[in-house]
Design an enzyme around this catalytic site. Sequence first.
Site, PDB file in Angstrom:
ATOM      1  N   CYS A   2       0.809  -1.783   0.042  1.00 46.63           N
ATOM      2  CA  CYS A   2      -0.032   0.244   0.468  1.00 46.63           C
ATOM      3  C   CYS A   2       0.402   1.128  -0.174  1.00 46.63           C
ATOM      4  O   CYS A   2       1.771   1.412   0.693  1.00 46.63           O
ATOM      5  CB  CYS A   2      -0.580   0.092   1.154  1.00 46.63           C
ATOM      6  SG  CYS A   2      -2.494  -1.602   1.688  1.00 46.63           S
ATOM      7  N   ARG A  27       5.746  -0.064  -5.911  1.00 42.44           N
ATOM      8  CA  ARG A  27       5.222  -0.884  -4.517  1.00 42.44           C
ATOM      9  C   ARG A  27       4.624  -1.991  -4.542  1.00 42.44           C
ATOM     10  O   ARG A  27       4.460  -2.533  -3.944  1.00 42.44           O
ATOM     11  CB  ARG A  27       4.657   0.265  -3.445  1.00 42.44           C
ATOM     12  CG  ARG A  27       5.723   1.090  -3.134  1.00 42.44           C
ATOM     13  CD  ARG A  27       5.242   2.592  -2.090  1.00 42.44           C
ATOM     14  NE  ARG A  27       4.791   1.774  -0.223  1.00 42.44           N
ATOM     15  CZ  ARG A  27       5.121   1.990   0.289  1.00 42.44           C
ATOM     16  NH1 ARG A  27       6.654   2.539   0.399  1.00 42.44           N
ATOM     17  NH2 ARG A  27       5.414   1.275   1.176  1.00 42.44           N
ATOM     18  N   TRP A  75      -2.765  -3.074  -1.459  1.00 41.98           N
ATOM     19  CA  TRP A  75      -2.032  -4.137  -1.823  1.00 41.98           C
ATOM     20  C   TRP A  75      -3.166  -4.817  -0.883  1.00 41.98           C
ATOM     21  O   TRP A  75      -2.863  -5.035   0.249  1.00 41.98           O
ATOM     22  CB  TRP A  75      -1.197  -4.226  -1.327  1.00 41.98           C
ATOM     23  CG  TRP A  75      -0.331  -5.594  -1.940  1.00 41.98           C
ATOM     24  CD1 TRP A  75       0.036  -6.202  -3.794  1.00 41.98           C
ATOM     25  CD2 TRP A  75       0.448  -6.907  -1.564  1.00 41.98           C
ATOM     26  NE1 TRP A  75       0.616  -7.215  -3.228  1.00 41.98           N
ATOM     27  CE2 TRP A  75       0.798  -7.100  -2.271  1.00 41.98           C
ATOM     28  CE3 TRP A  75       0.142  -7.169  -0.162  1.00 41.98           C
ATOM     29  CZ2 TRP A  75       1.840  -8.967  -1.957  1.00 41.98           C
ATOM     30  CZ3 TRP A  75      -0.374  -8.167   0.610  1.00 41.98           C
ATOM     31  CH2 TRP A  75       1.075  -9.142  -0.362  1.00 41.98           C
ATOM     32  N   ASN A 101      -2.251   2.543   5.066  1.00 44.91           N
ATOM     33  CA  ASN A 101      -0.623   1.125   5.192  1.00 44.91           C
ATOM     34  C   ASN A 101      -0.812   0.673   6.804  1.00 44.91           C
ATOM     35  O   ASN A 101      -0.150   0.876   7.231  1.00 44.91           O
ATOM     36  CB  ASN A 101       0.085   2.118   4.583  1.00 44.91           C
ATOM     37  CG  ASN A 101       1.170   0.949   4.080  1.00 44.91           C
ATOM     38  OD1 ASN A 101       1.025  -0.487   4.213  1.00 44.91           O
ATOM     39  ND2 ASN A 101       2.598   1.235   4.180  1.00 44.91           N
ATOM     40  N   GLY A 102      -0.820  -1.009   6.379  1.00 44.26           N
ATOM     41  CA  GLY A 102      -0.621  -1.503   7.242  1.00 44.26           C
ATOM     42  C   GLY A 102      -1.324  -2.111   7.755  1.00 44.26           C
ATOM     43  O   GLY A 102      -2.455  -2.885   6.884  1.00 44.26           O
ATOM     44  N   GLU A 481      20.037 -16.067  -5.890  1.00 40.69           N
ATOM     45  CA  GLU A 481      19.221 -15.123  -6.094  1.00 40.69           C
ATOM     46  C   GLU A 481      18.806 -14.957  -7.307  1.00 40.69           C
ATOM     47  O   GLU A 481      18.105 -14.615  -7.873  1.00 40.69           O
ATOM     48  CB  GLU A 481      20.236 -14.063  -5.703  1.00 40.69           C
ATOM     49  CG  GLU A 481      19.927 -12.598  -6.228  1.00 40.69           C
ATOM     50  CD  GLU A 481      18.956 -12.241  -5.990  1.00 40.69           C
ATOM     51  OE1 GLU A 481      18.212 -12.622  -5.196  1.00 40.69           O
ATOM     52  OE2 GLU A 481      18.064 -11.068  -6.199  1.00 40.69           O
ATOM     53  N   LYS A 485      15.250 -13.920  -8.789  1.00 43.37           N
ATOM     54  CA  LYS A 485      14.980 -13.376 -10.349  1.00 43.37           C
ATOM     55  C   LYS A 485      14.235 -13.775 -11.449  1.00 43.37           C
ATOM     56  O   LYS A 485      13.077 -13.372 -11.407  1.00 43.37           O
ATOM     57  CB  LYS A 485      15.988 -12.968 -10.942  1.00 43.37           C
ATOM     58  CG  LYS A 485      17.289 -11.902  -9.763  1.00 43.37           C
ATOM     59  CD  LYS A 485      16.850 -10.405 -10.378  1.00 43.37           C
ATOM     60  CE  LYS A 485      15.816 -10.232  -8.765  1.00 43.37           C
ATOM     61  NZ  LYS A 485      16.170  -9.759  -7.822  1.00 43.37           N
ATOM     62  N   GLU A 488      10.471 -14.756 -10.227  1.00 43.58           N
ATOM     63  CA  GLU A 488       9.478 -13.473  -9.634  1.00 43.58           C
ATOM     64  C   GLU A 488       9.171 -12.941 -10.952  1.00 43.58           C
ATOM     65  O   GLU A 488       8.132 -12.239 -11.131  1.00 43.58           O
ATOM     66  CB  GLU A 488      10.562 -12.158  -8.418  1.00 43.58           C
ATOM     67  CG  GLU A 488      11.318 -11.927  -8.927  1.00 43.58           C
ATOM     68  CD  GLU A 488      12.099 -10.994  -8.001  1.00 43.58           C
ATOM     69  OE1 GLU A 488      13.093 -10.397  -7.748  1.00 43.58           O
ATOM     70  OE2 GLU A 488      11.270 -10.903  -7.433  1.00 43.58           O
ATOM     71  N   HIS A 504      21.337 -36.576  -4.364  1.00 45.03           N
ATOM     72  CA  HIS A 504      20.925 -35.941  -3.705  1.00 45.03           C
ATOM     73  C   HIS A 504      19.377 -37.003  -3.031  1.00 45.03           C
ATOM     74  O   HIS A 504      18.436 -36.683  -2.669  1.00 45.03           O
ATOM     75  CB  HIS A 504      21.126 -36.297  -1.614  1.00 45.03           C
ATOM     76  CG  HIS A 504      22.829 -36.462  -1.610  1.00 45.03           C
ATOM     77  ND1 HIS A 504      22.995 -37.753  -1.024  1.00 45.03           N
ATOM     78  CD2 HIS A 504      23.835 -36.162  -1.736  1.00 45.03           C
ATOM     79  CE1 HIS A 504      24.401 -37.997  -0.679  1.00 45.03           C
ATOM     80  NE2 HIS A 504      24.872 -36.617  -1.164  1.00 45.03           N
ATOM     81  N   LYS A 603       7.058  -4.379  -3.965  1.00 46.75           N
ATOM     82  CA  LYS A 603       8.254  -3.645  -3.263  1.00 46.75           C
ATOM     83  C   LYS A 603       8.804  -3.604  -1.914  1.00 46.75           C
ATOM     84  O   LYS A 603       9.392  -3.713  -1.527  1.00 46.75           O
ATOM     85  CB  LYS A 603       8.283  -1.863  -3.925  1.00 46.75           C
ATOM     86  CG  LYS A 603       9.564  -2.013  -3.874  1.00 46.75           C
ATOM     87  CD  LYS A 603      11.029  -2.727  -5.162  1.00 46.75           C
ATOM     88  CE  LYS A 603      12.024  -2.261  -4.659  1.00 46.75           C
ATOM     89  NZ  LYS A 603      13.314  -2.919  -5.588  1.00 46.75           N
TER      90      LYS A 603
HETATM   91  C1  F6R Z   1      13.102 -10.107  -5.052  1.00 49.67           C
HETATM   92  C2  F6R Z   1      13.428  -8.997  -3.733  1.00 49.67           C
HETATM   93  C3  F6R Z   1      12.640  -9.369  -2.314  1.00 49.67           C
HETATM   94  C4  F6R Z   1      13.208  -8.400  -1.860  1.00 49.67           C
HETATM   95  C5  F6R Z   1      12.510  -8.360   0.447  1.00 49.67           C
HETATM   96  C6  F6R Z   1      13.185  -7.803   1.071  1.00 49.67           C
HETATM   97  O1  F6R Z   1      13.454  -9.306  -6.608  1.00 49.67           O
HETATM   98  O2  F6R Z   1      13.011  -8.031  -4.222  1.00 49.67           O
HETATM   99  O3  F6R Z   1      12.692 -10.096  -2.374  1.00 49.67           O
HETATM  100  O4  F6R Z   1      14.767  -8.755  -1.751  1.00 49.67           O
HETATM  101  O5  F6R Z   1      11.334  -8.502  -0.267  1.00 49.67           O
HETATM  102  O6  F6R Z   1      13.220  -6.467   0.320  1.00 49.67           O
HETATM  103  P1  F6R Z   1      13.361  -4.983   1.366  1.00 49.67           P
HETATM  104  O7  F6R Z   1      14.705  -5.794   1.073  1.00 49.67           O
HETATM  105  O8  F6R Z   1      13.145  -3.755   0.971  1.00 49.67           O
HETATM  106  O9  F6R Z   1      13.883  -6.046   3.145  1.00 49.67           O
END
Ligand code: F6R
Length: 608
Positions: A2, A27, A75, A101-102, A481, A485, A488, A504, A603
């Site tokens: 949000c 976001r 959201w 928000n929250g 990682e 990527k 997602e 295994h 985000k």
């Molecule tokens: C993946 C991504 C998320 C963030 C995670 C933590 O591309 O961006 O996995 O890494 O939500 O977010 P922060 O770093 O803002 O605590």
Amino acid sequence: MCGIVGFTGNKPASPILLDGLEKLEYRGYDSAGIAVLNDNKIKTAKTTERIRNLFEKTDNGKTVPGSIGIGHTRWATHGGPSTTNAHPHLSGDAKFAVVHNGIIENYVELKEELISEGVEFASETDTEVVPRLLEKYYKGDLLDAVCQVVKKLDGSFALGIICTDYPETLVAAKKFSPLIIGKGKGENYIASDVTALISHTRDVVYLEDDTVAVLTKNDINLYDYNKNEVAVKVSHINWDIAAAEKGGYDYFMMKEMCEEPRAIRQTIEPRIKDGEVVLEDISLDKEALRKINRISIVACGSAYHAGIVGKYVMEEMLRIPVDVDLASEYRYRNPITDSKTLTIIISQSGETADTLAALNEAKQRGSRVLSIVNVVGSSIAKASDDVIYTWAGPEIAVATTKGYTTQLSVLYLFAIWAAKTLGTVDDKTLSEITNSLKNVPNAIDRVLDQKDKIREMAKHSVDSQSLFFIGRNIDYAVSLEASLKLKEISYIHSEAYAAGELKHGTISLIEEGRTVIALACQTDLYDKMLSNIKEVRARGAYVVACANEGETGVAAEAEEVIYIPRVHKFLRAAVEIIPFQLYAYYVAELKGLDIDKPRNLAKSVTVE
Ligand code: F6R
């Protein structure tokens, strides 16, 4: 997650609110709305489509006139995405409009109480209890009613409130969810983050938890919940507008990948003086560091993956045991920590709810907390004993790229500094690593030059159902990682496996044509990786390998090879991830997906 904007001033509020909401789109959201106060009435406009739709619906804001208002991107958590559940929510008498928000954890109890008093709710949200409670407690004094209401709320909230009896007053309140105030000339703003503000002002007030803000166009006053005035501290933001805009790129993610060399330079160069790492930003000194017998890294998602790289590097360099935990697990597992443990919290946004809760858990148990954060003044930065900022600039694309590589850069700086302080690595080696670190941005530039080749390679995975990333040691950490990527943004299932672990169990999934991306950049383990590549290839896998320049032997064992410039083995993750950020990007682009806003993702994950 949000997003909130709010404005009070002399200009039409709607275009400012809509523009702010568009800046907050990154976001993640599934509905949005604005409420504007004019002639003693609050008018709202809402959508379950993109913010562009709200521009169209309101004729660029003209049909919702007035110079004070609030806006929100939602959201969904409590109740599905719909215009009824979209914020702003109104009180029954339409005197109050609220954005939130929250999560209000005790909303069921509050709602039942109000229902028993005859209140009829319009939405399924937790938020709606707020305007309904304001209506109940309001006796002509807005600040008094807000203070009474926020005292009743459990959970987390950032609130924006307008009231028809106060035609120039915008009220905000904050507890655990992000909210900042923008101070303009003859106008003031609220927003969830600076991206929505910097085209208007760079003077901001970071609202503390348990604070209520009362804004008019000329004044900003802050209060605690007992209506005692609190001092207002204005900070200046250095981020420029261009940094928060796309600048000719199709997607923020591509722009942010191209910014990685610069972001890393900005993060490391001011901290390397006369060839030595200097961490002036932290109070942790030699004496305190010597008392540390364990490091505990806690984070979520990509930041957690950066932490795993940090474990490999720090255990080698410092010979101190390092644990890495997912924040969402750490906070509920009765963690063992004490004053001899250094907790390193990693977070780009500095607002991730699980990470913040884990931080508080560690602190309560006596651990010293050092955090690695990108957003200055964020909740995690404020709650930590020490902060080392990544100077990556605003990261807008949901999938992190420069956030992750600058987190790695700070972990490298910290490891070099701590090794020097503790004397665990000789000076010659430290100077080699430091020099190599300065060369990481150039090495990344050279990987970015291979964009076209990687785009060609990505075509092979566009129709894949599932693929594997394998690696050993730091290569394994990077695999995690790289796999995230791809998942997602391209929505293709993939798994990252420690290469030696495949046999295994998981090797049973390797069949004719299955793509296996093999990361073979750790020279000491190169031969072992070649054996693992042969194992999967013998079972029909289509292998894409990644190796250091010069290690050409792998070409005979793989269908495709990406070569990366050599940097010190501890630093390779920051270079090695780049081809796979690009790979994920191009697969998503070839599939025609919305790269910056992948489905279901947000985000800044400010709820549990
Ligand atoms: C993946 C991504 C998320 C963030 C995670 C933590 O591309 O961006 O996995 O890494 O939500 O977010 P922060 O770093 O803002 O605590």
